[in-house]
Design an enzyme around this catalytic site. Structure first.
Site, short mmCIF file in Angstrom:
data_model
loop_
_atom_site.label_atom_id
_atom_site.label_comp_id
_atom_site.label_asym_id
_atom_site.label_seq_id
_atom_site.Cartn_x
_atom_site.Cartn_y
_atom_site.Cartn_z
N ALA A 140 -1.04 1.06 6.48
CA ALA A 140 -1.34 0.07 7.41
C ALA A 140 -2.23 -1.00 6.86
O ALA A 140 -3.14 -0.58 5.95
CB ALA A 140 -1.94 0.70 8.82
N ASP A 141 -2.14 -1.94 7.44
CA ASP A 141 -3.30 -3.31 7.01
C ASP A 141 -3.47 -3.74 8.28
O ASP A 141 -2.65 -4.38 8.82
CB ASP A 141 -2.67 -4.06 6.07
CG ASP A 141 -3.85 -5.12 5.18
OD1 ASP A 141 -4.45 -4.52 4.75
OD2 ASP A 141 -3.77 -6.22 6.00
N THR A 142 -4.65 -4.06 8.64
CA THR A 142 -5.39 -4.80 9.85
C THR A 142 -6.22 -5.90 9.48
O THR A 142 -6.89 -5.80 8.77
CB THR A 142 -5.95 -3.84 10.76
OG1 THR A 142 -5.32 -2.59 11.09
CG2 THR A 142 -6.49 -4.55 11.99
N GLY B 131 0.02 -4.52 10.15
CA GLY B 131 1.16 -3.99 9.66
C GLY B 131 1.46 -2.69 9.38
O GLY B 131 0.40 -1.95 8.76
N LYS C 171 0.79 -1.26 -0.03
CA LYS C 171 -0.20 0.04 0.05
C LYS C 171 0.99 1.15 0.04
O LYS C 171 0.71 2.22 -0.60
CB LYS C 171 -0.73 0.10 1.22
CG LYS C 171 -2.02 -1.08 1.15
CD LYS C 171 -3.03 -1.06 2.50
CE LYS C 171 -3.95 -2.09 2.30
NZ LYS C 171 -4.80 -1.80 3.48
#
Length: 189
Positions: free
Chosen positions: A68-70, A105, A53
């Site tokens: 971010a990636d959740t 992340g 991203k």
């Protein structure tokens, strides 16, 4: 002066940045591919996607990208956003009375320099009746949330305890982010 760019349309992430004093930031939503190899660990998945991203967003020399990636994992199985109310109810029933892990992340990118880290928070759901879960699904809150709940909303009534960063469960681990920003010369305190 470094310009902050958030690579996310998430209103929760925007509110969290404002909460820690980052009022002046631009939003550039990433259109990165969110597929990943099946053999990656949960930490590797969220780190890979946050990096992807960050790299998908245009970045000027004086700009700092935050991506971010959740994801929610139950027994290392990913629970994404539900397909609809029935799927949300099924997910919530699978979480009932059990521990699961929320992983985020986070990638910072400035020019060619990137830093990617991840945070894990353990969440324990209380024993919840089907009637309560159905009532929660009817609120509509679970329908756009990974794991079918939002700890910052009515979903807080499902959570018995957490171990780790509360803000990570909302989608952005603030302490980790602050330490990462300091490495890029952006101290928050």
């Amino acid at each position: 002066m470094t310009k902050i760019v958030l690579a996310s349309a998430s209103p929760r992430r925007q509110a969290l940045l404002r909460q820690i004093g980052l009022e002046d930031f631009e939003i550039r939503v990433s259109d990165a591919d969110e597929s990943y190899a099946p053999d990656l660990s949960p930490a590797q998945i969220v780190e890979t996607l946050s990096l992807r991203k960050a790299l998908a967003v245009p970045c000027g020399p004086d700009e700092l990208i935050i991506a971010a990636d959740t994801m929610v994992f139950l027994d290392n199985r990913r629970l994404g956003k539900p397909a609809g109310p029935a799927d949300a109810l099924e997910m919530l029933q699978s979480l009932r009375g059990r521990r699961h892990t929320v992983r985020t992340g986070v990638t910072l990118r400035q020019g060619t320099r990137t830093l990617t880290q991840s945070e894990a928070t353990e969440v324990l759901f209380r024993e919840v009746s089907d009637r309560e879960l159905q009532a929660y699904v009817r609120t509509g809150e679970p329908l756009d949330k990974a794991g079918s709940y939002g700890i910052q909303g009515v979903g807080a009534l499902l959570v018995e305890r957490i171990h780790g960063d509360y803000f990570n469960v909302m989608g952005l681990p603030l302490l980790r982010l602050s330490r990462m920003l300091a490495e890029f010369g952006v101290p928050l305190l």
